[in-house]
Design a protein around this motif. Structure first.
Motif, PDB file in Angstrom:
ATOM      1  N   ILE A 148       0.830  -1.216   0.000  1.00 15.81           N
ATOM      2  CA  ILE A 148       0.000   0.000   0.000  1.00 15.81           C
ATOM      3  C   ILE A 148       0.862   1.262   0.000  1.00 15.81           C
ATOM      4  O   ILE A 148       0.541   2.254  -0.656  1.00 15.81           O
ATOM      5  N   ASN A 149       1.988   1.205   0.689  1.00 21.71           N
ATOM      6  CA  ASN A 149       2.865   2.390   0.774  1.00 21.71           C
ATOM      7  C   ASN A 149       3.463   2.790  -0.572  1.00 21.71           C
ATOM      8  O   ASN A 149       3.942   3.907  -0.735  1.00 21.71           O
ATOM      9  N   THR A 150       3.422   1.896  -1.559  1.00 19.84           N
ATOM     10  CA  THR A 150       3.941   2.271  -2.886  1.00 19.84           C
ATOM     11  C   THR A 150       2.823   2.824  -3.769  1.00 19.84           C
ATOM     12  O   THR A 150       3.031   3.063  -4.956  1.00 19.84           O
ATOM     13  N   LYS A 151       1.646   3.029  -3.181  1.00 15.75           N
ATOM     14  CA  LYS A 151       0.544   3.771  -3.801  1.00 15.75           C
ATOM     15  C   LYS A 151       0.002   3.191  -5.109  1.00 15.75           C
ATOM     16  O   LYS A 151      -0.092   3.908  -6.137  1.00 15.75           O
ATOM     17  N   PRO A 152      -0.379   1.919  -5.133  1.00 13.77           N
ATOM     18  CA  PRO A 152      -1.124   1.457  -6.299  1.00 13.77           C
ATOM     19  C   PRO A 152      -2.459   2.201  -6.327  1.00 13.77           C
ATOM     20  O   PRO A 152      -2.951   2.629  -5.272  1.00 13.77           O
ATOM     21  N   HIS A 153      -3.068   2.399  -7.497  1.00  7.68           N
ATOM     22  CA  HIS A 153      -4.353   3.121  -7.563  1.00  7.68           C
ATOM     23  C   HIS A 153      -5.483   2.262  -7.028  1.00  7.68           C
ATOM     24  O   HIS A 153      -6.395   2.760  -6.359  1.00  7.68           O
ATOM     25  N   ILE A 154      -5.419   0.952  -7.355  1.00  7.02           N
ATOM     26  CA  ILE A 154      -6.488   0.037  -6.920  1.00  7.02           C
ATOM     27  C   ILE A 154      -5.886  -1.188  -6.254  1.00  7.02           C
ATOM     28  O   ILE A 154      -4.962  -1.805  -6.800  1.00  7.02           O
ATOM     29  N   LEU A 155      -6.418  -1.491  -5.092  1.00  7.41           N
ATOM     30  CA  LEU A 155      -5.995  -2.673  -4.347  1.00  7.41           C
ATOM     31  C   LEU A 155      -7.106  -3.703  -4.476  1.00  7.41           C
ATOM     32  O   LEU A 155      -8.214  -3.495  -3.992  1.00  7.41           O
ATOM     33  N   ASN A 156      -6.802  -4.785  -5.189  1.00  7.88           N
ATOM     34  CA  ASN A 156      -7.800  -5.825  -5.435  1.00  7.88           C
ATOM     35  C   ASN A 156      -7.430  -7.085  -4.665  1.00  7.88           C
ATOM     36  O   ASN A 156      -6.265  -7.475  -4.621  1.00  7.88           O
ATOM     37  N   HIS A 157      -8.408  -7.682  -4.024  1.00  9.68           N
ATOM     38  CA  HIS A 157      -8.222  -8.978  -3.363  1.00  9.68           C
ATOM     39  C   HIS A 157      -9.544  -9.717  -3.469  1.00  9.68           C
ATOM     40  O   HIS A 157     -10.554  -9.271  -2.930  1.00  9.68           O
ATOM     41  N   ASN A 158      -9.531 -10.840  -4.179  1.00  4.86           N
ATOM     42  CA  ASN A 158     -10.794 -11.543  -4.433  1.00  4.86           C
ATOM     43  C   ASN A 158     -11.278 -12.352  -3.238  1.00  4.86           C
ATOM     44  O   ASN A 158     -10.505 -13.087  -2.645  1.00  4.86           O
ATOM     45  N   ILE A 159     -12.531 -12.236  -2.937  1.00  4.06           N
ATOM     46  CA  ILE A 159     -13.169 -13.013  -1.863  1.00  4.06           C
ATOM     47  C   ILE A 159     -13.602 -14.365  -2.447  1.00  4.06           C
ATOM     48  O   ILE A 159     -13.797 -15.331  -1.700  1.00  4.06           O
ATOM     49  N   GLU A 160     -13.732 -14.414  -3.788  1.00  2.00           N
ATOM     50  CA  GLU A 160     -13.902 -15.634  -4.582  1.00  2.00           C
ATOM     51  C   GLU A 160     -15.238 -16.368  -4.424  1.00  2.00           C
ATOM     52  O   GLU A 160     -15.872 -16.712  -5.424  1.00  2.00           O
ATOM     53  N   THR A 161     -15.642 -16.666  -3.197  1.00  2.00           N
ATOM     54  CA  THR A 161     -16.896 -17.405  -3.027  1.00  2.00           C
ATOM     55  C   THR A 161     -17.494 -17.100  -1.660  1.00  2.00           C
ATOM     56  O   THR A 161     -16.941 -16.281  -0.923  1.00  2.00           O
ATOM     57  N   VAL A 162     -18.573 -17.778  -1.309  1.00  2.00           N
ATOM     58  CA  VAL A 162     -19.265 -17.529  -0.043  1.00  2.00           C
ATOM     59  C   VAL A 162     -18.581 -18.329   1.072  1.00  2.00           C
ATOM     60  O   VAL A 162     -17.990 -19.385   0.805  1.00  2.00           O
ATOM     61  N   PRO A 163     -18.651 -17.862   2.314  1.00  2.00           N
ATOM     62  CA  PRO A 163     -17.902 -18.529   3.407  1.00  2.00           C
ATOM     63  C   PRO A 163     -18.183 -20.036   3.538  1.00  2.00           C
ATOM     64  O   PRO A 163     -17.249 -20.806   3.774  1.00  2.00           O
ATOM     65  N   ARG A 164     -19.423 -20.455   3.324  1.00  2.00           N
ATOM     66  CA  ARG A 164     -19.781 -21.878   3.492  1.00  2.00           C
ATOM     67  C   ARG A 164     -18.972 -22.779   2.551  1.00  2.00           C
ATOM     68  O   ARG A 164     -18.713 -23.947   2.853  1.00  2.00           O
ATOM     69  N   LEU A 165     -18.520 -22.253   1.407  1.00  2.03           N
ATOM     70  CA  LEU A 165     -17.831 -23.082   0.411  1.00  2.03           C
ATOM     71  C   LEU A 165     -16.307 -22.995   0.484  1.00  2.03           C
ATOM     72  O   LEU A 165     -15.600 -23.640  -0.294  1.00  2.03           O
ATOM     73  N   TYR A 166     -15.780 -22.230   1.429  1.00  2.00           N
ATOM     74  CA  TYR A 166     -14.317 -22.041   1.479  1.00  2.00           C
ATOM     75  C   TYR A 166     -13.552 -23.362   1.600  1.00  2.00           C
ATOM     76  O   TYR A 166     -12.575 -23.589   0.891  1.00  2.00           O
ATOM     77  N   LEU A 167     -14.030 -24.226   2.436  1.00  2.59           N
ATOM     78  CA  LEU A 167     -13.283 -25.480   2.663  1.00  2.59           C
ATOM     79  C   LEU A 167     -13.122 -26.294   1.381  1.00  2.59           C
ATOM     80  O   LEU A 167     -12.096 -26.932   1.162  1.00  2.59           O
ATOM     81  N   THR A 168     -14.096 -26.253   0.489  1.00  2.00           N
ATOM     82  CA  THR A 168     -13.999 -27.051  -0.739  1.00  2.00           C
ATOM     83  C   THR A 168     -13.456 -26.242  -1.913  1.00  2.00           C
ATOM     84  O   THR A 168     -12.939 -26.825  -2.868  1.00  2.00           O
ATOM     85  N   VAL A 169     -13.531 -24.918  -1.845  1.00  2.00           N
ATOM     86  CA  VAL A 169     -13.120 -24.089  -2.989  1.00  2.00           C
ATOM     87  C   VAL A 169     -11.728 -23.488  -2.792  1.00  2.00           C
ATOM     88  O   VAL A 169     -10.883 -23.534  -3.684  1.00  2.00           O
ATOM     89  N   ARG A 170     -11.447 -22.895  -1.620  1.00  2.00           N
ATOM     90  CA  ARG A 170     -10.119 -22.330  -1.361  1.00  2.00           C
ATOM     91  C   ARG A 170      -9.702 -22.687   0.082  1.00  2.00           C
ATOM     92  O   ARG A 170      -9.696 -21.866   0.989  1.00  2.00           O
ATOM     93  N   PRO A 171      -9.349 -23.988   0.281  1.00  2.00           N
ATOM     94  CA  PRO A 171      -9.135 -24.509   1.635  1.00  2.00           C
ATOM     95  C   PRO A 171      -8.033 -23.824   2.436  1.00  2.00           C
ATOM     96  O   PRO A 171      -8.092 -23.827   3.668  1.00  2.00           O
ATOM     97  N   LYS A 172      -7.045 -23.229   1.803  1.00  2.00           N
ATOM     98  CA  LYS A 172      -5.947 -22.612   2.573  1.00  2.00           C
ATOM     99  C   LYS A 172      -6.196 -21.117   2.820  1.00  2.00           C
ATOM    100  O   LYS A 172      -5.334 -20.413   3.350  1.00  2.00           O
ATOM    101  N   ALA A 173      -7.362 -20.648   2.414  1.00  2.00           N
ATOM    102  CA  ALA A 173      -7.691 -19.234   2.621  1.00  2.00           C
ATOM    103  C   ALA A 173      -8.699 -19.111   3.753  1.00  2.00           C
ATOM    104  O   ALA A 173      -9.198 -20.109   4.278  1.00  2.00           O
ATOM    105  N   SER A 174      -8.981 -17.865   4.153  1.00  2.00           N
ATOM    106  CA  SER A 174      -9.966 -17.620   5.210  1.00  2.00           C
ATOM    107  C   SER A 174     -10.836 -16.438   4.801  1.00  2.00           C
ATOM    108  O   SER A 174     -10.307 -15.381   4.436  1.00  2.00           O
ATOM    109  N   TYR A 175     -12.134 -16.619   4.881  1.00  2.00           N
ATOM    110  CA  TYR A 175     -13.082 -15.566   4.488  1.00  2.00           C
ATOM    111  C   TYR A 175     -12.847 -14.317   5.343  1.00  2.00           C
ATOM    112  O   TYR A 175     -12.725 -13.206   4.821  1.00  2.00           O
ATOM    113  N   VAL A 176     -12.726 -14.518   6.660  1.00  2.00           N
ATOM    114  CA  VAL A 176     -12.540 -13.388   7.581  1.00  2.00           C
ATOM    115  C   VAL A 176     -11.210 -12.683   7.298  1.00  2.00           C
ATOM    116  O   VAL A 176     -11.135 -11.449   7.246  1.00  2.00           O
ATOM    117  N   ARG A 177     -10.171 -13.447   7.011  1.00  2.00           N
ATOM    118  CA  ARG A 177      -8.860 -12.860   6.741  1.00  2.00           C
ATOM    119  C   ARG A 177      -8.905 -12.016   5.466  1.00  2.00           C
ATOM    120  O   ARG A 177      -8.327 -10.935   5.401  1.00  2.00           O
TER     121      ARG A 177
END
Ligand code: SF4
Length: 283
Positions: A148-177
């Motif tokens: 952030i300190n290098t000032k990109p214009h847009i900071l994008n981070h995909n949430i990808e799917t709904v929390p209930r599906l995280y374990l099967t869709v992106r198991p090493k990620a966390s919805y809250v994180r």
């Protein structure tokens, strides 16, 4: 078993010959794109329009999201020439808007944040609008601040799917994180535009999607993309449903009512598809 694609998802792949120039340049500069690595359905259109989403930090990821076509496994050494080569490619393509993404490098102490910062600094020395689509850096606020300190214009981070599906869709990620990362981005730089994206057709319910949109607005996310999930192969997460374009229209209308500044919602929308269309709101 993957279902037959409905007519609204059948795209005519014309103009492949117009992509040769971009592919040649990418090879010459040893650059990867998520367009190629993720087998994006819009590649021909984007490359023919001389735009691409650069994927830094190698082409091998340390995570195992079941929707993603990117190779997983033993990662590669970080290329110190990459920041300069990305800037060269952006100049050669005459891009006004550059999207930089990466694989997730949980094997690096800072998750690759320092390398992102170097790429952004190179691009910020030019007139190009810079969007970075970043991994979650395992929740490290310090790593996020380095970007952030290098000032990109847009900071994008995909949430990808709904929390209930995280374990099967992106198991090493966390919805809250992932939500926290978007919130922290605004705390670290109130003037930055944040963006996130979700795929539909993975088995989510309509009310779950609306709850995700609410959560994104609660962390002041400005820009939203919603696209249809398409399975890269039979080995990947199956397509549970092809969502009708009318529901995309409904999501788009509700998202604007919730206060998003820009929404792209359509079956073929991808996180950085027509990304430059937001240029008007970030002036
Ligand atoms: S983190 Fe997941 S979505 Fe991103 S490149 Fe790795 S496997 Fe693909």
């Amino acid at each position: 078993m993957n279902k037959r694609k409905p007519e609204w998802l059948r795209v005519k792949l014309q103009g492949a010959e117009k992509t040769h120039g971009v592919k040649e340049m990418l090879n010459r500069l040893s650059l990867h794109t998520v367009c190629q690595e993720a087998n994006c359905p819009n590649l021909i259109e984007c490359f023919a329009r001389k735009t691409a989403t650069f994927m830094i930090l190698g082409s091998i990821c340390t995570r195992n999201c079941t929707f993603c076509n990117v190779t997983k496994g033993q990662t590669q050494a970080v290329d110190p020439e990459e920041p300069a080569n990305v800037a060269k490619a952006v100049e050669e393509l005459g891009l006004k808007y550059a999207v930089i993404t990466s694989v997730t490098r949980d094997d690096l102490p800072d998750g690759g944040a320092g390398h992102f910062a170097q790429v952004i600094e190179k691009l910020r020395a030019t007139e190009v609008v810079v969007e970075v689509l970043i991994p979650d850096f395992q929740g490290s606020r310090e790593a996020l601040a380095a970007v952030i300190n290098t000032k990109p214009h847009i900071l994008n981070h995909n949430i990808e799917t709904v929390p209930r599906l995280y374990l099967t869709v992106r198991p090493k990620a966390s919805y809250v994180r992932s939500l926290e990362l978007l919130r922290n981005s605004k705390e670290l730089d109130a003037g930055i535009f944040t963006k996130s994206g979700i795929m539909v057709g993975l088995g989510e319910q309509e009310e779950e999607v609306l709850a995700v949109l609410q959560d994104l607005r609660a962390v002041d996310c400005d820009i939203l993309t919603i696209g249809q999930y398409l399975a890269p192969s039979a080995k990947h997460h199956p397509v549970i449903e092809y969502i009708h374009p009318d529901l995309f229209k409904k999501y788009k209308q509700i998202a604007y009512e919730m206060g998003f500044k820009y929404v792209a919602a359509d079956p073929l929308v991808r996180s950085s598809y027509h990304a430059a269309d937001v240029s008007d709101i970030i002036k």
